[in-house]
Design an enzyme around this catalytic site. Structure first.
Site: not given
Ligand code: THU
Length: 129
Positions: A44, A46, A55, A57, A88, A91
């Site tokens: 991920n 940010e 994310c 994925e 999520c 994704c």
């Molecule tokens: N996140 C992912 O990388 N993948 C997911 O499927 C769920 C959420 C990350 C996004 C964000 O940086 C952190 O998790 C918290 O939501």
């Protein structure tokens, strides 16, 4: 194709170490197996403008597609900050786009054990044009 689930999860674990998550402090890593047999990793990423966050994925899937892959067979997801980490909704939709004739397999680690599920368990009645 025989899928090495452990290798895919190890890829996700390694990738989670690269996570850029100073805001949520929730690291995620992903390992994507493409139809060519190649494995792609992602974490991920940010952003100060929170909604721009990518994310793990989707990061890995974009790496695969941008390298010429057309189809995805399996996705492993790992977070060192949770007992298990499910993809999520956004994704799930992106994975569904690159599903071939066989359902994508989604691998998570639940309390230390590998869990292997089908895409349709995560996204029944997915949307595709
Ligand atoms: N996140 C992912 O990388 N993948 C997911 O499927 C769920 C959420 C990350 C996004 C964000 O940086 C952190 O998790 C918290 O939501």
């Amino acid at each position: 194709m025989n899928i090495d689930y452990k290798l895919l999860m190890d890829t996700a674990k390694e990738a989670s170490k690269m996570s850029y998550s100073p805001f949520s402090r929730f690291a995620v890593g992903a390992g994507v197996l493409a139809a060519s047999g190649k494995i792609y990793s992602g974490c991920n990423v940010e952003n100060s403008s929170f909604g721009m966050t990518i994310c793990a994925e989707r990061c890995a899937i974009c790496k695969a597609i941008s390298e010429g892959e057309k189809e995805i067979l399996a996705v492993a997801i790992y977070s060192p900050n949770a007992d298990s980490c499910n993809p999520c909704g956004a994704c799930r939709q992106v994975m569904y786009e690159f599903q071939g004739d066989n359902e994508i397999e989604i691998i998570t680690e639940e309390m230390g054990n590998l869990e292997i599920k089908k895409m349709s368990e995560f996204l029944p009645f997915g949307f595709k044009i």
